[in-house]
Design a protein around this motif. Sequence first.
Motif, PDB file in Angstrom:
ATOM      1  N   SER A   1       0.829  -1.208   0.000  1.00 51.16           N
ATOM      2  CA  SER A   1       0.000   0.000   0.000  1.00 51.16           C
ATOM      3  C   SER A   1       0.865   1.261   0.000  1.00 51.16           C
ATOM      4  N   ILE A   2       2.011   1.226   0.683  1.00 49.20           N
ATOM      5  CA  ILE A   2       2.933   2.370   0.676  1.00 49.20           C
ATOM      6  C   ILE A   2       3.570   2.501  -0.704  1.00 49.20           C
TER       7      ILE A   2
ATOM      8  N   LYS B   1       1.201   4.201  -3.029  1.00 48.58           N
ATOM      9  CA  LYS B   1       1.147   5.648  -2.771  1.00 48.58           C
ATOM     10  C   LYS B   1       2.373   6.340  -3.346  1.00 48.58           C
TER      11      LYS B   1
ATOM     12  N   LEU C   1       2.076   6.545  -7.132  1.00 46.51           N
ATOM     13  CA  LEU C   1       1.058   7.522  -7.512  1.00 46.51           C
ATOM     14  C   LEU C   1       1.581   8.945  -7.373  1.00 46.51           C
ATOM     15  N   VAL C   2       2.200   9.224  -6.241  1.00 46.72           N
ATOM     16  CA  VAL C   2       2.701  10.569  -5.969  1.00 46.72           C
ATOM     17  C   VAL C   2       3.825  10.943  -6.946  1.00 46.72           C
TER      18      VAL C   2
ATOM     19  N   ALA D   1      -2.715  13.350  -5.506  1.00 41.93           N
ATOM     20  CA  ALA D   1      -1.382  12.947  -5.051  1.00 41.93           C
ATOM     21  C   ALA D   1      -1.097  13.505  -3.661  1.00 41.93           C
ATOM     22  N   SER D   2      -1.446  14.767  -3.436  1.00 37.34           N
ATOM     23  CA  SER D   2      -1.142  15.370  -2.133  1.00 37.34           C
ATOM     24  C   SER D   2      -1.969  14.746  -1.013  1.00 37.34           C
ATOM     25  N   SER D   3      -3.107  14.152  -1.352  1.00 36.02           N
ATOM     26  CA  SER D   3      -3.913  13.507  -0.310  1.00 36.02           C
ATOM     27  C   SER D   3      -3.248  12.231   0.211  1.00 36.02           C
ATOM     28  N   HIS D   4      -2.220  11.760  -0.474  1.00 35.96           N
ATOM     29  CA  HIS D   4      -1.484  10.559  -0.049  1.00 35.96           C
ATOM     30  C   HIS D   4      -0.148  10.911   0.598  1.00 35.96           C
ATOM     31  N   THR D   5       0.073  12.206   0.841  1.00 36.79           N
ATOM     32  CA  THR D   5       1.335  12.627   1.433  1.00 36.79           C
ATOM     33  C   THR D   5       1.093  13.245   2.803  1.00 36.79           C
ATOM     34  N   ASN D   6       2.145  13.283   3.593  1.00 37.94           N
ATOM     35  CA  ASN D   6       2.071  13.928   4.893  1.00 37.94           C
ATOM     36  C   ASN D   6       2.726  15.301   4.867  1.00 37.94           C
TER      37      ASN D   6
ATOM     38  N   ILE E   1       5.969  10.646   2.993  1.00 42.42           N
ATOM     39  CA  ILE E   1       4.855   9.735   3.201  1.00 42.42           C
ATOM     40  C   ILE E   1       5.197   8.898   4.437  1.00 42.42           C
TER      41      ILE E   1
END
Length: 132
Positions: A32-33, A36, A39-40, A109-114, A131
Amino acid sequence: TFGKTTLMVLDANINEFNKIKEKVLSLGLDKSIALKVCLVIEEYFANICAFGYPDGVTKDDKIILEISTSNKVEIRIIDTGVSVKRAENLDSGNLDFDKLSPELGQFIASSHTNFVKYKQEDGKNILTITII
């Protein structure tokens, strides 16, 4: 290679993404990581390739991709193209979809980043993405 830094020097061409995907999948990250991360990177890499070199790409135009893994994944994308507006800290509770449409990929993309940080230094664009 968990806990290490991977460095790639790529042509400024979206076709290089397959090399990126193969490298990310070889890092031993949780699936899953890894998804992400792919995708990013794909979103930001594609934008740099598409908009960062409006006068065309030369063989000397390279994009540096650095992926560090430990208890988090940190991605740095470094290019010498023109500065592209980056999506930083988009507030999903205050979005106007009509205005967002051109930047929808960056929002996803930004919704999957911290953490996303952009700066220019010594003629280079440096995008740092974390992430956790």
